[in-house]
Structures are given as structure tokens and as C-alpha cells.
Design a protein around this motif. Structure first.
Motif, PDB file in Angstrom:
ATOM      1  N   LYS A 136       0.840  -1.185   0.000  1.00  0.00           N
ATOM      2  CA  LYS A 136       0.000   0.000   0.000  1.00  0.00           C
ATOM      3  C   LYS A 136       0.878   1.239   0.000  1.00  0.00           C
ATOM      4  O   LYS A 136       2.098   1.152   0.232  1.00  0.00           O
ATOM      5  N   GLY A 137       0.264   2.387  -0.246  1.00  0.00           N
ATOM      6  CA  GLY A 137       1.018   3.630  -0.278  1.00  0.00           C
ATOM      7  C   GLY A 137       1.185   4.223   1.108  1.00  0.00           C
ATOM      8  O   GLY A 137       0.676   3.704   2.101  1.00  0.00           O
ATOM      9  N   PHE A 138       1.897   5.330   1.177  1.00  0.00           N
ATOM     10  CA  PHE A 138       2.071   6.061   2.431  1.00  0.00           C
ATOM     11  C   PHE A 138       0.741   6.698   2.836  1.00  0.00           C
ATOM     12  O   PHE A 138      -0.207   6.761   2.063  1.00  0.00           O
ATOM     13  N   HIS A 139       0.701   7.182   4.084  1.00  0.00           N
ATOM     14  CA  HIS A 139      -0.490   7.864   4.578  1.00  0.00           C
ATOM     15  C   HIS A 139      -0.807   9.067   3.696  1.00  0.00           C
ATOM     16  O   HIS A 139       0.091   9.686   3.114  1.00  0.00           O
ATOM     17  N   SER A 140      -2.093   9.397   3.607  1.00  0.00           N
ATOM     18  CA  SER A 140      -2.520  10.505   2.753  1.00  0.00           C
ATOM     19  C   SER A 140      -1.833  11.819   3.090  1.00  0.00           C
ATOM     20  O   SER A 140      -1.534  12.631   2.201  1.00  0.00           O
ATOM     21  N   VAL A 141      -1.579  12.069   4.376  1.00  0.00           N
ATOM     22  CA  VAL A 141      -0.902  13.303   4.780  1.00  0.00           C
ATOM     23  C   VAL A 141       0.606  13.091   4.648  1.00  0.00           C
ATOM     24  O   VAL A 141       1.210  12.322   5.389  1.00  0.00           O
ATOM     25  N   LEU A 142       1.198  13.791   3.692  1.00  0.00           N
ATOM     26  CA  LEU A 142       2.622  13.585   3.391  1.00  0.00           C
ATOM     27  C   LEU A 142       3.494  14.429   4.323  1.00  0.00           C
ATOM     28  O   LEU A 142       3.946  15.522   3.974  1.00  0.00           O
TER      29      LEU A 142
END
Length: 548
Positions: free
Chosen positions: A490-496
Motif C-alpha cells: 500500500k502507499g504512504f499515509h494521505s498526509v505527506l
């Protein structure tokens, strides 16, 4: 170009590459590796870099007697990086402002390798001020010479080259970018003359304008607006359509949107209005007066799947916007470009407190004459900036319980005044007053002249490049762990939060700490990139030089 055109400043040469001022090439279709990692934990294919990385940290608890118990912890992660670099579009809200025109001219100048005359001699296009394009990272140590080997930061992972970006955007002013560049009064006339023809053909798309959110002194610029003075789903859909059209027209793989427009006033957080995703969408539908233009842009980008970065200090990402981004696994980042005075502050305060010196007051005075300064002369807009500039020392103070008792904090005041005569050459005066050994004092005074837009423009580039890179990184917990983790990548958290180095008031995932210390922010950026290629974090222990 037709009206409301964008700038394909990254059109390829005859070999499918674009070139910067130094003649180096970058390719949209792939990445020529400057180095390889020779390890059983790292594998390369034509499409991806896969790595296994052991993350080591320390868990700290407190026993019944108040004694801390530190327990080393290890987790093994699998990272996967897509090596194919897409064709990327950068859309700027406020494209016709100082920052938008400066970054556009700068990318044009770099792509064409321009040289121009100034009073101080000739100057050539460069990307100085960009962490990604202008700095290096330690790769390791040469075993024979024992010297460090450093490589350009841009070559750690396969990244977009800024010369390849296609630029477009919106602005409440319909002025073409050549005239807007003259209005901004940032660049040398000899440089402007070389890019003027191209920029005269670039005209921003109409933007949304809610007069209550920016200073009244901006009204005379608002001649290029989408009808309607309050939030609406029609505005959301218009922005989404603009992004789709831009993407299709230019054959783009991805579009990243960035707010470079004026500072807005803070929006009130109201239960039932903007505190949840559903409430926020309902508030937009109902045209609620506490939904700002930047939040409407953020919602449109989230729904469209285009990462959105807020480069101004207002609270664009109300709780409902963050929840909406999480729901759609959309990337967001903010707030407020950290280019001059605040970057110095976050470095100097970190140094003083880590040196055991008790900082007791900070007084920051600014005067500037660009349109940002004009907008900030309104109290409500100034308050947004005051908050973003004032909170940058909090985490450093809270980390030192030797110097500061619980709740204790240095006095901190921020003043901004609009002086048209100084233009974009912002003056920043800071006084740091500290307590030292045996009741003594130390005072540090700094006078910093910041060419504002020339410092901010490389940050705009960095934010786009890093954000795009994060869209191609996936991770999962390895099967080697004793704890369960996600079975699929999965990708990183939405808040970069990885963007913190470039932003004054870093946005972090709900419930996670904010880090303002500049060295820690840079370390996080560096070490996440290193982890993606299976390398350990940078270490300054240099035991190879100390143990014989």
C-alpha cells in the motif's frame, strides 16, 4: 497558444530527453541508475526496485517507580519503487502571482540553458535553493581513500526532472504570464526578455473568488473568476474538469496541484460543517460561508485523485478535508512555504536548545512590498501567517525538560508590515534572547534580506518532485516480523509529512507529533529515500575512523 494555455516546458528533444542548463539529460521513460545497491535484500527489474529494510527504533515505557524502560525494537519492511518516471503536470493556483511567474520563467530558463547579463556579470540558469536539484546525499565511504562518497539527491531514486514538467493553473487575474511577470518585478529584465514570448502565450484558467477570505485590497485583480462567491459543488466539478482537460490535452500520467495564491483568513472549525468528510461535502453543496477557496480546490483534487499541496498558511485542511483524503487514499501536504526567515529560525532554535542554551524570547519583524505583503496588511490574513510562523519552535522546546518546565515556552512575537518600496526583497529582522551559564545572557540579532519568490520557487519544485515520487513508492510489513501487517503493498499515509522540510507549519497524520526541527526533517526525507533502496540511515558515528 490559445487563451488559458499551459506551458509544456518539458517538451522533449529529438532523443526523448530534456536538458538543463548544464547539458545533463533526464528521461520520462526510465531512469539511468547512478549507483546500484549490492545486497541480497535489494532486487532490480526493468519496472521496479524492491528492497527489504530493517527499521530499528526504541520503545520507552515507565514503570511503577517512574523509571523509564527503553526496549530496542525491530520491524522489517518491504518497499517497492516504480522505476518508470511519468510525464507530470504541475498546476498552480495563483499561477499569475510572484511565485507562479517566477517558477515558470525559471523552468523555462533551465530547460533552454539561458544565460543573461546583470550588473554583476552574466548569470546562468540553475536550480539553486532546491533540496532535490541542488543538494547531495552521502552514499557511503570509499574503503581505500576513506573519503565520503556523495551523490546528487535527485539521483537517489528515479525522479521527475523539473525541466520535464508541464505547467498550467488558475488565477483570479486574467493577465498573461509575461505581463504578470513584469507586474511581479522579481526577475532581471535581460532574463525576462528571453522568456517573454513564451510566457505571453500563457494565460491562467479562471479561478474561484470568495471575497471574504482574502483582503479587500485584492479585489481589483479579480477579473478572471468562475461565477459564484461562495462554495458550491459546481466549483468543485469545474476544477475537476480543468484538471482532466489539462491531463488529457498534454498526455500526462499525473497532475499535481499546488496552492501558491494569497493567504486566506483562517476558517472557523464548526461541528456539522467542516469537522467530518460528509459534513464538509454537505457544506459545499449548501454554499456555507466557512468553506474557503483553498478547501474547495483541495476537495476537488482529492476527488479527482490529484495530489494537492497548500503553500500558504491558512487552515485549508480542515478535519473534514483530511478525513476525505484518507477515505480516497489521496495525497495532501501543507502548510506554508518555508523559505527564508522561518527556515533560519527552525535551524537556529534547534541549535541553541540542543546546545543547552535556554532561549527565552524571539522577536521577528518583517517588512515586504510584494502582493503577499499587501494581502497580509489585512489583520485576518496576517493572523494566518502569524500562526504558521509562531509554532515552529514548539516541538524543540517540548523535547527539552531540562531547560523548560512543563508549559513553559519562550516569548515569541511576529510582526509583518507592508512597505511597497522594497518589493519582493523582504527584510526580516530577528532577535533571539537566551539565558546562559550562571544567569548570563546571549542575544543574537539577524538581519536577513530574502528575495522572496526566488527562495520560494525552488520549494514549489521540490514539493512537486517529492510528492510525485511518493505516488510511486509502496510498502508492507515483511513476513519476517512476529506481528501482523498488511498482506498487500500500500502507499504512504494521505498526509505527506515527508514534505515538512519545505513547509513552515507541517501537516501530519491525525494523532502524530509535528516535527519542526530542520535537521530532523531533512533526516526523515533522506532516510526514507535510502530505505527505498535498502540502505541504512545516515550515521555520523564514523567508527571506521575511530576504532583501529
Amino acid at each position: 497558444m490559445a487563451p488559458h494555455a499551459e506551458a509544456d516546458v518539458g517538451s522533449a528533444d529529438g532523443h526523448g530527453h530534456s536538458r538543463n542548463g548544464n547539458g545533463s539529460a533526464s528521461s520520462r521513460s526510465g531512469h539511468a541508475d547512478l549507483f546500484v545497491v549490492q545486497s541480497p535484500n535489494v532486487t532490480y527489474t526493468d519496472n521496479e526496485i524492491a528492497s527489504k529494510y530493517t527499521y530499528r527504533t526504541t520503545s520507552v515505557t515507565q514503570d511503577a517507580n517512574g523509571k523509564y524502560v527503553a526496549t530496542p525494537k525491530e520491524l522489517v519492511y518491504n518497499f517497492k519503487v516504480d522505476r518508470k518516471v511519468p510525464k507530470v503536470g504541475m498546476m498552480l493556483v495563483g499561477w499569475g502571482g510572484n511565485n507562479g511567474t517566477t517558477v515558470t520563467a525559471g523552468i523555462l530558463a533551465n530547460r533552454r540553458g539561458l544565460v543573461w547579463d546583470t550588473r554583476e556579470g552574466s548569470r546562468a540558469a540553475n536550480y539553486y535553493g532546491s533540496v532535490i536539484m541542488g543538494s547531495t546525499m552521502k552514499l557511503g565511504t570509499d574503503p581505500i581513500s576513506m573519503k565520503e562518497v556523495n551523490i546528487p539527491f535527485h539521483d537517489v531514486l528515479p525522479m521527475v526532472h523539473p525541466n520535464d514538467l508541464v505547467i498550467g493553473g488558475w488565477d483570479i487575474s486574467g493577465m498573461n504570464l509575461a505581463d504578470a511577470m513584469d507586474r511581479a518585478a522579481v526577475l532581471e529584465p535581460t532574463l525576462k526578455a528571453q522568456v517573454k514570448k513564451d510566457m505571453a502565450q500563457m494565460v491562467p484558467l479562471p479561478s474561484i473568488y470568495y471575497p471574504d477570505f482574502i483582503a479587500a485590497n485584492q479585489e481589483d485583480r479579480a477579473d478572471n473568476v468562475i461565477p459564484g462567491s461562495k462554495a458550491s459543488m459546481a466549483h468543485v466539478e469545474k476544477i475537476r474538469q480543468d484538471i482532466r482537460d489539462f491531463k488529457q490535452r498534454n498526455g500526462l500520467g499525473k497532475v499535481i496541484v499546488q496552492w501558491t495564491a494569497n493567504t486566506e483568513r483562517y476558517a472557523d472549525i464548526i461541528p456539522g460543517v467542516n469537522n467530518t468528510a460528509d459534513n464538509l461535502l454537505k457544506a459545499i453543496e449548501q454554499g456555507h460561508e466557512e468553506v474557503s477557496p483553498s478547501t474547495v480546490f483541495a476537495v476537488a483534487c482529492i476527488l479527482e485523485g490529484a495530489p494537492f499541496i497548500n503553500g500558504s498558511p491558512q487552515n485549508t485542511f480542515v478535519p473534514g478535508a483530511i478525513e476525505l483524503a484518507e477515505r480516497h487514499s489521496a495525497f495532501i501536504g501543507g502548510d506554508d512555504f518555508k523559505s527564508g526567515q522561518t527556515k533560519m529560525k527552525s535551524a537556529l532554535v534547534d541549535f541553541l536548545i540542543n546546545a543547552g542554551i535556554k532561549l527565552t524570547s524571539i522577536a521577528s519583524y518583517n517588512h515586504l512590498g510584494n502582493n503577499d505583503g499587501k494581502n497580509l496588511s489585512s489583520q485576518k490574513q496576517f493572523r494566518s501567517k502569524e500562526i504558521s510562523k509562531s509554532n515552529v519552535v514548539d516541538d524543540m522546546v517540548e523535547a527539552n525538560s531540562v531547560l523548560y518546565k512543563k508549559g513553559e515556552h519562550p516569548d515569541h512575537t511576529v510582526v509583518i508590515k507592508y512597505l511597497p518600496a522594497v518589493g519582493d526583497n523582504k527584510r526580516a529582522l530577528d532577535e533571539y534572547y537566551a539565558e546562559i551559564f550562571l544567569g548570563g545572557h546571549q542575544t543574537i540579532s539577524i538581519f536577513n534580506v530574502c528575495e522572496d519568490s526566488l527562495l520560494a520557487s525552488p520549494l514549489i519544485i521540490d514539493l512537486v518532485l517529492v510528492t510525485e515520487m511518493m505516488t510511486r513508492i509502496q510498502w508492507k510489513l515483511s513476513d519476517d516480523n512476529e506481528v501482523d501487517g498488511p498482506a498487500e503493498y500500500k502507499g504512504f499515509h494521505s498526509v505527506l509529512s515527508i514534505l515538512s522540510y519545505m513547509l513552515k507549519a507541517p501537516l501530519t497524520p491525525p494523532g502524530t507529533p509535528v516535527v519542526n526541527a530542520l535537521a530532523k526533517q531533512r533526516g526523515a526525507l533522506t532516510n526514507i529515500f535510502r530505505a527505498c533502496v535498502g540502505l541504512e540511515p545516515e550515521s555520523d558515528m564514523t567508527l571506521e575512523h575511530k576504532l583501529f
